[in-house]
Motif scaffolding. Structure first.
Motif, short mmCIF file in Angstrom:
data_model
loop_
_atom_site.label_atom_id
_atom_site.label_comp_id
_atom_site.label_asym_id
_atom_site.label_seq_id
_atom_site.Cartn_x
_atom_site.Cartn_y
_atom_site.Cartn_z
N GLY A 10 -1.15 14.65 -9.00
CA GLY A 10 -1.56 13.39 -9.62
C GLY A 10 -0.35 12.57 -10.03
N MET A 11 -0.62 11.38 -10.57
CA MET A 11 0.48 10.46 -10.91
C MET A 11 1.39 11.08 -11.98
N LEU A 12 0.81 11.59 -13.04
CA LEU A 12 1.64 12.21 -14.08
C LEU A 12 2.12 13.60 -13.65
N GLY A 13 1.21 14.38 -13.05
CA GLY A 13 1.56 15.75 -12.65
C GLY A 13 2.79 15.79 -11.77
N SER A 31 -2.34 21.74 -6.85
CA SER A 31 -3.20 20.56 -6.63
C SER A 31 -4.64 20.95 -6.94
N HIS A 32 -5.54 19.98 -6.83
CA HIS A 32 -6.96 20.24 -7.07
C HIS A 32 -7.48 21.36 -6.17
N THR A 33 -7.13 21.28 -4.87
CA THR A 33 -7.64 22.31 -3.95
C THR A 33 -6.93 23.65 -4.18
N LEU A 35 -5.90 24.89 -7.13
CA LEU A 35 -6.41 25.54 -8.34
C LEU A 35 -7.37 24.58 -9.04
N ASP A 36 -8.67 24.88 -8.89
CA ASP A 36 -9.70 24.03 -9.51
C ASP A 36 -9.88 24.49 -10.96
N ILE A 37 -9.62 23.59 -11.90
CA ILE A 37 -9.64 24.01 -13.31
C ILE A 37 -11.06 24.27 -13.83
N THR A 38 -12.08 23.91 -13.04
CA THR A 38 -13.44 24.23 -13.49
C THR A 38 -13.82 25.68 -13.15
N ALA A 59 -4.54 17.97 -14.88
CA ALA A 59 -5.74 17.77 -14.06
C ALA A 59 -6.81 17.11 -14.90
N ALA A 60 -7.46 16.11 -14.33
CA ALA A 60 -8.48 15.41 -15.11
C ALA A 60 -9.35 14.54 -14.22
N TRP A 61 -10.50 14.21 -14.74
CA TRP A 61 -11.35 13.14 -14.18
C TRP A 61 -10.81 11.86 -14.80
N THR A 62 -10.24 10.96 -13.99
CA THR A 62 -9.58 9.78 -14.55
C THR A 62 -10.28 8.46 -14.17
N ASP A 63 -11.43 8.57 -13.52
CA ASP A 63 -12.19 7.37 -13.14
C ASP A 63 -13.04 6.94 -14.35
N TYR A 98 -2.30 19.71 -23.27
CA TYR A 98 -3.42 18.92 -22.75
C TYR A 98 -3.05 17.45 -22.89
N VAL A 99 -3.15 16.72 -21.79
CA VAL A 99 -2.81 15.30 -21.84
C VAL A 99 -4.07 14.50 -22.15
N SER A 100 -4.05 13.78 -23.25
CA SER A 100 -5.22 13.00 -23.64
C SER A 100 -4.90 11.51 -23.65
N VAL A 124 -17.76 7.06 -22.09
CA VAL A 124 -17.98 8.46 -21.70
C VAL A 124 -16.63 9.14 -21.47
N TYR A 125 -15.74 8.46 -20.75
CA TYR A 125 -14.42 9.03 -20.48
C TYR A 125 -13.73 9.42 -21.80
N GLY A 126 -13.73 8.49 -22.77
CA GLY A 126 -13.07 8.76 -24.06
C GLY A 126 -13.70 9.96 -24.76
N THR A 128 -15.21 12.48 -23.31
CA THR A 128 -14.85 13.73 -22.62
C THR A 128 -13.41 14.12 -22.90
N LYS A 129 -12.53 13.13 -23.09
CA LYS A 129 -11.12 13.46 -23.41
C LYS A 129 -11.05 14.06 -24.81
N LEU A 130 -11.85 13.52 -25.72
CA LEU A 130 -11.87 14.09 -27.08
C LEU A 130 -12.41 15.52 -27.03
N TRP A 150 -2.15 3.79 -20.73
CA TRP A 150 -1.80 2.79 -19.73
C TRP A 150 -0.66 3.29 -18.81
N LEU A 151 -0.90 4.39 -18.13
CA LEU A 151 0.17 5.02 -17.33
C LEU A 151 0.45 4.27 -16.02
N PHE A 152 1.71 4.23 -15.65
CA PHE A 152 2.10 3.77 -14.31
C PHE A 152 3.25 4.65 -13.83
N1 LIG Z 1 -3.82 6.90 -15.99
C1 LIG Z 1 -3.80 6.50 -17.26
O1 LIG Z 1 -3.62 5.30 -17.55
C2 LIG Z 1 -3.93 7.50 -18.38
C3 LIG Z 1 -3.85 7.06 -19.71
C4 LIG Z 1 -3.93 7.99 -20.74
C5 LIG Z 1 -4.09 9.34 -20.45
N2 LIG Z 1 -4.20 9.74 -19.16
C6 LIG Z 1 -4.37 11.17 -18.89
O2 LIG Z 1 -3.20 11.62 -18.23
C7 LIG Z 1 -3.52 12.72 -17.37
C8 LIG Z 1 -2.97 12.46 -15.98
O3 LIG Z 1 -3.55 11.27 -15.48
P1 LIG Z 1 -3.10 10.60 -14.11
O4 LIG Z 1 -3.16 9.14 -14.32
O5 LIG Z 1 -1.88 11.26 -13.59
O6 LIG Z 1 -4.36 11.01 -13.21
P2 LIG Z 1 -4.50 11.26 -11.65
O7 LIG Z 1 -3.39 10.61 -10.89
O8 LIG Z 1 -5.91 10.91 -11.33
O9 LIG Z 1 -4.28 12.82 -11.56
C9 LIG Z 1 -5.26 13.74 -11.94
C10 LIG Z 1 -5.18 14.89 -10.97
O10 LIG Z 1 -6.13 15.87 -11.38
C11 LIG Z 1 -6.71 16.39 -10.20
N3 LIG Z 1 -8.01 16.99 -10.53
C12 LIG Z 1 -9.17 16.37 -10.81
N4 LIG Z 1 -10.13 17.29 -11.06
C13 LIG Z 1 -9.54 18.50 -10.95
C14 LIG Z 1 -10.01 19.83 -11.06
N5 LIG Z 1 -11.30 20.10 -11.36
N6 LIG Z 1 -9.14 20.85 -10.88
C15 LIG Z 1 -7.85 20.60 -10.58
N7 LIG Z 1 -7.34 19.37 -10.42
C16 LIG Z 1 -8.20 18.33 -10.61
C17 LIG Z 1 -6.83 15.22 -9.26
O11 LIG Z 1 -6.92 15.67 -7.94
P3 LIG Z 1 -7.87 14.89 -6.89
O12 LIG Z 1 -7.46 13.45 -6.96
O13 LIG Z 1 -7.56 15.57 -5.59
O14 LIG Z 1 -9.26 15.11 -7.37
C18 LIG Z 1 -5.52 14.49 -9.53
O15 LIG Z 1 -4.48 14.94 -8.68
C19 LIG Z 1 -5.05 12.85 -17.43
O16 LIG Z 1 -5.38 13.85 -18.36
C20 LIG Z 1 -5.52 11.51 -17.96
O17 LIG Z 1 -6.74 11.62 -18.65
C21 LIG Z 1 -4.11 8.86 -18.11
#
Ligand SMILES: NC(=O)c1ccc[n+]([C@@H]2O[C@H](COP(=O)([O-])OP(=O)(O)OC[C@H]3O[C@@H](n4cnc5c(N)ncnc54)[C@H](OP(=O)(O)O)[C@@H]3O)[C@@H](O)[C@H]2O)c1
Length: 285
Positions: A10-13, A31-33, A35-38, A59-63, A98-100, A124-126, A128-130, A150-152
């Motif tokens: 992911g972007m942060l990972g 990666s997700h494939t 190691l699935d964290i669920t 790893a997170a649902w970020t949509d 844990y990144v919140s 809903v996203y907020g 689930t993060k809590l 607001w990550l980039f």
């Molecule tokens: N982006 C923001 O602006 C922002 C702001 C504040 C906090 N955060 C937090 O920062 C963290 C990193 O965010 P990011 O922007 O880097 O997100 P990201 O680019 O969407 O990365 C999340 C990664 O998690 C993977 N993933 C999703 N479900 C998974 C599962 N069940 N098991 C394993 N891997 C899984 C995704 O893989 P796939 O894509 O292959 O599913 C993706 O590579 C998250 O916790 C997010 O909530 C983000």
């Protein structure tokens, strides 16, 4: 230190992987494939084999809007699975990060949020993060929760790239002015998270770019730093009609005595644009 990273593509990972390697740690990313964290059994097996000292859960649902349509799916990844990762880490004596998100707040305070402010997510996203914060802290007494905003960064779609693309293709953009937050460069955040592991300051940490701005002001700074002439029109959140509500003011600062202070967001932007330029230059050589 032996560090295991989930969501490592992911972007942060991706930046956490690089920052941890640069700091001299022994790092393994999944990666997700990979190691699935669920999957709690897979987590226990993996951590049992690798025996990490620390796990950084990126790893997170970020949509954010998609979560409104599938609250169970978002809660599974961001809440339930966060607890599984944390408890599997505890079972091998590993710390957990844990990144919140700033979206755990409702945005009504009117000034920067500190760690002790009451949470009250409006999406809903907020929520689930809590839930993920709580599950992580409950399952492992050596847990850090890092809230950012607001990550980039290089390895994911982000607002900076969107603005540059739209600015080039359309010459004008429409951006909301009534949401204020702290833009954060993932490389700065990754570096901060890795540094945080040097201390035993478990608990909640706010770690975001210094200062704050609206998306409209952020866009203006992007065009200015990129040397682009783009007409930037201001809009309201309501005009965009997004599915998930967003907090109106969600900038984060830290009151934690062990706070890791990141550079101001304008410097984060400068670093990001510089990094992109040098990579583009290297690719064209
Ligand atoms: N982006 C923001 O602006 C922002 C702001 C504040 C906090 N955060 C937090 O920062 C963290 C990193 O965010 P990011 O922007 O880097 O997100 P990201 O680019 O969407 O990365 C999340 C990664 O998690 C993977 N993933 C999703 N479900 C998974 C599962 N069940 N098991 C394993 N891997 C899984 C995704 O893989 P796939 O894509 O292959 O599913 C993706 O590579 C998250 O916790 C997010 O909530 C983000």
């Amino acid at each position: 230190m032996k560090i295991l990273v989930t969501g490592a593509r992911g972007m942060l990972g991706s930046d956490v992987m690089k920052a941890a390697e640069e700091a001299g740690h022994d790092v393994r990313g999944f990666s997700h494939t990979g190691l699935d964290i669920t999957d709690g059994d897979a987590l226990e097996r993996r951590f049992g084999i690798d025996r990490p000292d620390a796990v950084i859960n990126c790893a997170a649902w970020t949509d954010v809007d998609g979560a409104e349509d599938d609250p169970e799916g978002a809660l599974l990844s961001n809440g339930t699975a966060a607890g599984l990762v944390s408890s599997a880490a505890a079972a091998v004596g590993a710390r957990i990060v844990y990144v919140s998100s700033d979206y755990v707040f409702d945005g009504q305070k009117g000034s920067d949020y500190v760690e002790s402010d009451a949470t009250s997510p409006i999406s809903v996203y907020g929520k689930t993060k809590l839930a993920g914060e709580v599950a992580t802290l409950q399952a492992n007494r050596r847990a850090y929760v890092v809230r950012s905003s607001w990550l980039f960064g290089l390895d994911g779609p982000n607002f900076v790239d969107t603005m540059i693309r739209l600015g080039k293709s359309q010459g004008q953009v429409l951006v909301v002015h009534d949401q204020v937050g702290a833009p954060t460069y993932t490389w700065h955040l990754a570096y901060g998270i890795v540094r945080m592991l040097d201390s035993d300051a478990y608990g909640v940490h706010h770690m975001a770019g210094g200062g704050h701005c609206s998306w409209y002001e952020f866009a203006g700074e992007i065009f200015s730093q990129a040397g682009m002439e783009v007409v930037t029109l201001s809009a309201t959140t309501e005009m965009f009609g997004r599915k998930a509500p967003r907090p109106a003011f969600s900038a984060l600062i830290s009151e934690n005595p062990h706070a890791i202070v990141l550079p101001v967001w304008q410097d984060g932007l400068k670093g990001y644009l510089g990094q992109k330029k040098s990579l583009e230059g290297a690719a064209s050589e």
